[in-house]
Design a protein around this motif. Structure first.
Motif, mmCIF file in Angstrom:
data_model
loop_
_atom_site.group_PDB
_atom_site.id
_atom_site.type_symbol
_atom_site.label_atom_id
_atom_site.label_comp_id
_atom_site.label_asym_id
_atom_site.label_seq_id
_atom_site.Cartn_x
_atom_site.Cartn_y
_atom_site.Cartn_z
ATOM 1 N N GLU A 159 -61.097 -13.257 -51.282
ATOM 2 C CA GLU A 159 -61.504 -14.606 -50.897
ATOM 3 C C GLU A 159 -62.225 -15.298 -52.048
ATOM 4 O O GLU A 159 -61.989 -16.478 -52.314
ATOM 5 C CB GLU A 159 -62.388 -14.563 -49.650
ATOM 6 N N ASP A 160 -63.098 -14.574 -52.757
ATOM 7 C CA ASP A 160 -63.817 -15.151 -53.898
ATOM 8 C C ASP A 160 -62.848 -15.578 -54.996
ATOM 9 O O ASP A 160 -62.963 -16.672 -55.545
ATOM 10 C CB ASP A 160 -64.823 -14.154 -54.463
ATOM 11 N N VAL A 161 -61.895 -14.723 -55.310
ATOM 12 C CA VAL A 161 -60.911 -15.043 -56.353
ATOM 13 C C VAL A 161 -60.037 -16.203 -55.908
ATOM 14 O O VAL A 161 -59.747 -17.120 -56.686
ATOM 15 C CB VAL A 161 -60.058 -13.795 -56.703
ATOM 16 N N GLY A 162 -59.621 -16.189 -54.650
ATOM 17 C CA GLY A 162 -58.803 -17.285 -54.112
ATOM 18 C C GLY A 162 -59.529 -18.611 -54.193
ATOM 19 O O GLY A 162 -58.941 -19.636 -54.556
ATOM 20 N N ARG A 163 -60.815 -18.613 -53.862
ATOM 21 C CA ARG A 163 -61.623 -19.832 -53.923
ATOM 22 C C ARG A 163 -61.718 -20.331 -55.365
ATOM 23 O O ARG A 163 -61.611 -21.537 -55.638
ATOM 24 C CB ARG A 163 -63.008 -19.547 -53.345
ATOM 25 N N LEU A 164 -61.887 -19.422 -56.309
ATOM 26 C CA LEU A 164 -61.972 -19.784 -57.724
ATOM 27 C C LEU A 164 -60.673 -20.434 -58.201
ATOM 28 O O LEU A 164 -60.680 -21.506 -58.810
ATOM 29 C CB LEU A 164 -62.276 -18.543 -58.566
ATOM 30 N N PHE A 165 -59.533 -19.791 -57.897
ATOM 31 C CA PHE A 165 -58.243 -20.348 -58.321
ATOM 32 C C PHE A 165 -57.919 -21.648 -57.606
ATOM 33 O O PHE A 165 -57.324 -22.554 -58.197
ATOM 34 C CB PHE A 165 -57.115 -19.333 -58.115
ATOM 35 N N ALA A 166 -58.305 -21.763 -56.333
ATOM 36 C CA ALA A 166 -58.057 -22.998 -55.591
ATOM 37 C C ALA A 166 -58.817 -24.161 -56.223
ATOM 38 O O ALA A 166 -58.283 -25.273 -56.340
ATOM 39 C CB ALA A 166 -58.450 -22.831 -54.128
ATOM 40 N N GLY A 167 -60.050 -23.903 -56.656
ATOM 41 C CA GLY A 167 -60.832 -24.948 -57.321
ATOM 42 C C GLY A 167 -60.193 -25.393 -58.621
ATOM 43 O O GLY A 167 -60.136 -26.590 -58.932
ATOM 44 N N LYS A 168 -59.695 -24.442 -59.386
ATOM 45 C CA LYS A 168 -59.025 -24.782 -60.652
ATOM 46 C C LYS A 168 -57.731 -25.558 -60.391
ATOM 47 O O LYS A 168 -57.417 -26.505 -61.113
ATOM 48 C CB LYS A 168 -58.721 -23.514 -61.460
ATOM 49 N N MET A 169 -56.974 -25.175 -59.358
ATOM 50 C CA MET A 169 -55.738 -25.879 -59.035
ATOM 51 C C MET A 169 -56.045 -27.299 -58.563
ATOM 52 O O MET A 169 -55.350 -28.243 -58.931
ATOM 53 C CB MET A 169 -54.946 -25.113 -57.967
ATOM 54 N N LYS A 170 -57.098 -27.471 -57.773
ATOM 55 C CA LYS A 170 -57.504 -28.802 -57.314
ATOM 56 C C LYS A 170 -57.848 -29.682 -58.513
ATOM 57 O O LYS A 170 -57.434 -30.836 -58.596
ATOM 58 C CB LYS A 170 -58.706 -28.678 -56.378
ATOM 59 N N GLN A 171 -58.593 -29.125 -59.447
ATOM 60 C CA GLN A 171 -58.966 -29.851 -60.660
ATOM 61 C C GLN A 171 -57.711 -30.250 -61.447
ATOM 62 O O GLN A 171 -57.601 -31.370 -61.938
ATOM 63 C CB GLN A 171 -59.879 -28.969 -61.510
#
Length: 69
Positions: free
Chosen positions: A43-55
């Protein structure tokens, strides 16, 4: 039936050349605590990658070009 989770890999070195031998996975028996920790890590890694993809998407999908017009 026992369930195991891969927690890493290890590789020995060839004593003559010093190069790594084939990597071998390391497993640990799955317990409730270990399964919860694994889920939290994903979940932590997914949240990190999701933030980068949103950016990336909000930026128009373009990579910033520093010093170039």
């Amino acid at each position: 039936m026992q369930k195991f989770i891969q927690i890493g890999t290890t590789a020995a070195r060839d004593p003559k050349t010093g190069e790594f031998l084939k990597a071998v996975p390391i497993y640990k028996e799955a317990t409730q605590d270990l399964t919860q920790a694994e889920t939290a890590a994903f979940e932590d890694v997914g949240r990190l990658f999701a933030g980068k993809m949103k950016q990336y998407i909000e930026g128009g999908g373009l990579v910033e070009r520093r010093g170039k017009v």
